[in-house]
Design a protein around this motif. Structure first.
Motif, PDB file in Angstrom:
ATOM      1  N   ILE A 117       0.928  -1.274   0.063  1.00 55.37           N
ATOM      2  CA  ILE A 117       0.045   0.019   0.139  1.00 55.37           C
ATOM      3  C   ILE A 117       1.032   1.166   0.125  1.00 55.37           C
ATOM      4  CG2 ILE A 117      -1.830   1.211   1.383  1.00 55.37           C
ATOM      5  CD1 ILE A 117      -2.635  -1.318   2.588  1.00 55.37           C
ATOM      6  N   LEU A 118       0.746   2.001  -0.915  1.00 56.80           N
ATOM      7  CA  LEU A 118       1.391   3.348  -1.016  1.00 56.80           C
ATOM      8  C   LEU A 118       0.203   4.482  -0.526  1.00 56.80           C
ATOM      9  CD1 LEU A 118       3.297   3.037  -4.258  1.00 56.80           C
ATOM     10  CD2 LEU A 118       4.233   2.832  -2.104  1.00 56.80           C
ATOM     11  N   ALA A 119       0.838   5.260   0.271  1.00 55.71           N
ATOM     12  CA  ALA A 119      -0.270   6.323   0.878  1.00 55.71           C
ATOM     13  C   ALA A 119       0.431   7.608   1.178  1.00 55.71           C
ATOM     14  CB  ALA A 119      -0.994   5.529   2.055  1.00 55.71           C
ATOM     15  N   SER A 120      -0.506   8.511   1.446  1.00 56.64           N
ATOM     16  CA  SER A 120       0.391   9.890   1.743  1.00 56.64           C
ATOM     17  C   SER A 120      -0.269  10.518   2.828  1.00 56.64           C
ATOM     18  CB  SER A 120       0.529  10.816   0.795  1.00 56.64           C
ATOM     19  OG  SER A 120      -0.563  11.005   0.057  1.00 56.64           O
ATOM     20  N   THR A 121       0.234  11.151   3.687  1.00 57.56           N
ATOM     21  CA  THR A 121      -0.575  11.980   4.582  1.00 57.56           C
ATOM     22  C   THR A 121      -0.238  13.485   4.548  1.00 57.56           C
ATOM     23  OG1 THR A 121       1.494  12.317   6.074  1.00 57.56           O
ATOM     24  CG2 THR A 121      -0.124  10.316   6.566  1.00 57.56           C
ATOM     25  N   GLY A 122      -1.002  14.265   4.915  1.00 55.27           N
ATOM     26  CA  GLY A 122      -1.050  15.836   4.977  1.00 55.27           C
ATOM     27  C   GLY A 122      -2.292  16.452   5.433  1.00 55.27           C
ATOM     28  N   ASP A 123      -3.070  16.552   4.422  1.00 48.41           N
ATOM     29  CA  ASP A 123      -4.443  17.138   4.615  1.00 48.41           C
ATOM     30  C   ASP A 123      -5.113  15.900   4.792  1.00 48.41           C
ATOM     31  OD1 ASP A 123      -3.873  19.853   4.400  1.00 48.41           O
ATOM     32  OD2 ASP A 123      -4.339  19.545   2.535  1.00 48.41           O
ATOM     33  N   GLY A 124      -4.773  14.985   5.920  1.00 46.62           N
ATOM     34  CA  GLY A 124      -5.705  13.572   6.232  1.00 46.62           C
ATOM     35  C   GLY A 124      -4.700  12.629   5.655  1.00 46.62           C
ATOM     36  N   PHE A 125      -5.162  11.162   5.584  1.00 43.37           N
ATOM     37  CA  PHE A 125      -4.869  10.075   5.152  1.00 43.37           C
ATOM     38  C   PHE A 125      -5.317   9.816   3.779  1.00 43.37           C
ATOM     39  CE2 PHE A 125      -4.486   5.467   5.012  1.00 43.37           C
ATOM     40  CZ  PHE A 125      -2.849   5.244   5.022  1.00 43.37           C
ATOM     41  N   SER A 126      -4.591   9.574   2.862  1.00 41.57           N
ATOM     42  CA  SER A 126      -5.125   9.033   1.650  1.00 41.57           C
ATOM     43  C   SER A 126      -4.354   7.842   0.917  1.00 41.57           C
ATOM     44  CB  SER A 126      -5.117  10.206   0.447  1.00 41.57           C
ATOM     45  OG  SER A 126      -3.761  10.698   0.302  1.00 41.57           O
ATOM     46  N   VAL A 127      -4.974   7.068   0.573  1.00 42.87           N
ATOM     47  CA  VAL A 127      -4.293   5.794  -0.103  1.00 42.87           C
ATOM     48  C   VAL A 127      -4.063   6.084  -1.645  1.00 42.87           C
ATOM     49  CG1 VAL A 127      -4.622   3.352  -0.625  1.00 42.87           C
ATOM     50  CG2 VAL A 127      -5.249   4.147   1.483  1.00 42.87           C
ATOM     51  N   ASN A 128      -2.772   5.918  -2.136  1.00 43.13           N
ATOM     52  CA  ASN A 128      -2.560   6.083  -3.557  1.00 43.13           C
ATOM     53  C   ASN A 128      -2.779   4.852  -4.333  1.00 43.13           C
ATOM     54  OD1 ASN A 128      -1.925   8.658  -2.778  1.00 43.13           O
ATOM     55  ND2 ASN A 128       0.231   8.264  -2.409  1.00 43.13           N
ATOM     56  N   THR A 129      -2.018   3.941  -4.060  1.00 46.21           N
ATOM     57  CA  THR A 129      -2.101   2.572  -4.827  1.00 46.21           C
ATOM     58  C   THR A 129      -2.316   1.445  -3.674  1.00 46.21           C
ATOM     59  OG1 THR A 129       0.360   2.345  -5.025  1.00 46.21           O
ATOM     60  CG2 THR A 129      -0.959   3.284  -6.910  1.00 46.21           C
ATOM     61  N   VAL A 130      -2.757   0.350  -4.022  1.00 47.74           N
ATOM     62  CA  VAL A 130      -2.913  -0.710  -3.448  1.00 47.74           C
ATOM     63  C   VAL A 130      -2.390  -2.029  -4.490  1.00 47.74           C
ATOM     64  CG1 VAL A 130      -4.238  -2.550  -2.140  1.00 47.74           C
ATOM     65  CG2 VAL A 130      -4.833  -0.062  -1.943  1.00 47.74           C
ATOM     66  N   GLY A 131      -1.613  -2.828  -4.131  1.00 47.83           N
ATOM     67  CA  GLY A 131      -1.306  -3.842  -5.007  1.00 47.83           C
ATOM     68  C   GLY A 131      -1.133  -5.102  -4.099  1.00 47.83           C
ATOM     69  N   ALA A 132      -0.906  -6.075  -4.964  1.00 40.21           N
ATOM     70  CA  ALA A 132      -0.628  -7.404  -4.187  1.00 40.21           C
ATOM     71  C   ALA A 132       0.296  -8.250  -5.432  1.00 40.21           C
ATOM     72  CB  ALA A 132      -1.943  -8.321  -3.822  1.00 40.21           C
ATOM     73  N   THR A 133       1.040  -9.119  -4.955  1.00 40.54           N
ATOM     74  CA  THR A 133       1.783 -10.260  -5.686  1.00 40.54           C
ATOM     75  C   THR A 133       1.396 -11.642  -5.131  1.00 40.54           C
ATOM     76  OG1 THR A 133       3.267  -8.651  -6.273  1.00 40.54           O
ATOM     77  CG2 THR A 133       3.919 -10.807  -6.684  1.00 40.54           C
ATOM     78  N   LYS A 134       1.266 -12.546  -6.077  1.00 46.10           N
ATOM     79  CA  LYS A 134       0.832 -14.159  -5.824  1.00 46.10           C
ATOM     80  C   LYS A 134       1.852 -14.965  -6.682  1.00 46.10           C
ATOM     81  CE  LYS A 134      -1.179 -17.732  -3.781  1.00 46.10           C
ATOM     82  NZ  LYS A 134      -1.000 -18.081  -2.409  1.00 46.10           N
ATOM     83  N   LYS A 135       2.590 -15.582  -5.949  1.00 43.51           N
ATOM     84  CA  LYS A 135       3.461 -16.711  -6.842  1.00 43.51           C
ATOM     85  C   LYS A 135       2.903 -18.038  -6.693  1.00 43.51           C
ATOM     86  CE  LYS A 135       7.665 -13.829  -5.508  1.00 43.51           C
ATOM     87  NZ  LYS A 135       8.607 -13.753  -4.606  1.00 43.51           N
ATOM     88  N   LEU A 136       2.712 -18.534  -7.877  1.00 49.27           N
ATOM     89  CA  LEU A 136       2.161 -20.139  -7.997  1.00 49.27           C
ATOM     90  C   LEU A 136       3.284 -20.668  -8.871  1.00 49.27           C
ATOM     91  CD1 LEU A 136      -1.445 -18.772  -9.050  1.00 49.27           C
ATOM     92  CD2 LEU A 136      -0.837 -19.647  -6.923  1.00 49.27           C
ATOM     93  N   ASP A 137       3.961 -21.347  -8.257  1.00 48.87           N
ATOM     94  CA  ASP A 137       4.969 -22.189  -8.928  1.00 48.87           C
ATOM     95  C   ASP A 137       5.892 -21.112  -9.930  1.00 48.87           C
ATOM     96  OD1 ASP A 137       4.479 -24.575  -7.789  1.00 48.87           O
ATOM     97  OD2 ASP A 137       2.878 -25.001  -9.334  1.00 48.87           O
ATOM     98  N   ASP A 138       5.791 -21.332 -11.208  1.00 48.89           N
ATOM     99  CA  ASP A 138       6.548 -20.506 -11.925  1.00 48.89           C
ATOM    100  C   ASP A 138       5.702 -19.221 -12.452  1.00 48.89           C
ATOM    101  OD1 ASP A 138       8.832 -22.153 -12.001  1.00 48.89           O
ATOM    102  OD2 ASP A 138       8.212 -23.411 -13.762  1.00 48.89           O
ATOM    103  N   LEU A 139       4.461 -19.096 -12.004  1.00 51.53           N
ATOM    104  CA  LEU A 139       3.491 -17.877 -12.318  1.00 51.53           C
ATOM    105  C   LEU A 139       3.434 -16.873 -11.234  1.00 51.53           C
ATOM    106  CD1 LEU A 139       1.699 -17.116 -14.656  1.00 51.53           C
ATOM    107  CD2 LEU A 139      -0.067 -18.248 -13.267  1.00 51.53           C
ATOM    108  N   THR A 140       3.483 -15.646 -11.681  1.00 52.01           N
ATOM    109  CA  THR A 140       3.346 -14.638 -10.936  1.00 52.01           C
ATOM    110  C   THR A 140       2.489 -13.601 -11.294  1.00 52.01           C
ATOM    111  OG1 THR A 140       5.707 -14.552 -10.099  1.00 52.01           O
ATOM    112  CG2 THR A 140       4.529 -12.626  -9.660  1.00 52.01           C
ATOM    113  N   ILE A 141       1.285 -13.425 -10.240  1.00 52.89           N
ATOM    114  CA  ILE A 141       0.213 -12.498 -10.787  1.00 52.89           C
ATOM    115  C   ILE A 141       0.132 -11.392  -9.812  1.00 52.89           C
ATOM    116  CG2 ILE A 141      -2.293 -12.233 -10.900  1.00 52.89           C
ATOM    117  CD1 ILE A 141      -2.416 -15.519 -11.115  1.00 52.89           C
ATOM    118  N   SER A 142      -0.019 -10.237 -10.367  1.00 51.91           N
ATOM    119  CA  SER A 142       0.405  -8.941  -9.451  1.00 51.91           C
ATOM    120  C   SER A 142      -0.922  -7.829  -9.825  1.00 51.91           C
ATOM    121  CB  SER A 142       1.686  -8.269  -9.778  1.00 51.91           C
ATOM    122  OG  SER A 142       2.610  -9.167  -9.382  1.00 51.91           O
ATOM    123  N   PRO A 143      -1.943  -7.988  -9.342  1.00 50.51           N
ATOM    124  CA  PRO A 143      -2.944  -6.880  -9.556  1.00 50.51           C
ATOM    125  C   PRO A 143      -2.638  -5.733  -8.829  1.00 50.51           C
ATOM    126  CG  PRO A 143      -3.814  -8.396  -8.106  1.00 50.51           C
ATOM    127  CD  PRO A 143      -2.539  -8.896  -8.286  1.00 50.51           C
TER     128      PRO A 143
END
Length: 159
Positions: A117-143
């Motif tokens: 999770i990438l976020a910033s503070t200043g005028d409150g708390f705001s989330v910029n991006t949310v990401g995940a990575t799942k590794k399945l044997d030789d396959l990697t999925i990253s939304p």
């Protein structure tokens, strides 16, 4: 008096457990004389308290000045640990030109799954991006989801 800032940073670096590193960047464009050089001192250290791992550091300009408060460029701190099988870290980066805000980078990992999770503070708390990575044997999925724009993407990799 102008060299007191450099002397103070040298003493702080020598007194700490870690050694500071010095880098010299060359400014883009035209600069006369030594004005095109931007010497920077980076220092960091780490410690632990109980189950928490702490890291912190700063980046400062190394220029002769009588205004020691103008030397630091950025300050950062990171805390990490483990909880219920998850290894996690949270890092804050603060630009000293804007002390009212901070950039946050929060990570958690549990085996083959990681969340960021990438976020910033200043005028409150705001989330910029949310990401995940799942590794399945030789396959990697990253939304990833960009909260501000509403854009979502998925990267699929094969190793």
């Amino acid at each position: 008096m102008k060299y007191s800032a450099v002397a103070l940073l040298s003493i702080l670096g020598a007194a700490s457990a870690g050694r500071p590193s010095l880098s010299v960047n060359i400014a883009d464009g035209a600069a006369s004389g030594l004005d095109g050089l931007d010497p920077t001192l980076s220092w960091s250290s780490s410690s632990s308290s109980g189950d928490l791992d702490l890291e912190f550091g700063l980046e400062a300009s190394v220029r002769p000045t009588s205004d020691i408060a103008s030397l630091p460029k950025s300050v950062w701190g990171q805390v990490g640990g483990t909880s219920s099988g998850w290894a996690w870290t949270a890092r804050a980066d603060i630009d000293t030109n804007d002390l009212g805000s901070a950039d946050l980078d929060i990570n958690a990992e549990n085996g083959d799954l990681s969340v960021n999770i990438l976020a910033s503070t200043g005028d409150g708390f705001s989330v910029n991006t949310v990401g995940a990575t799942k590794k399945l044997d030789d396959l990697t999925i990253s939304p990833e989801y960009d909260v501000a724009s509403g854009d979502a993407s998925v990267t699929v990799g094969w190793a």
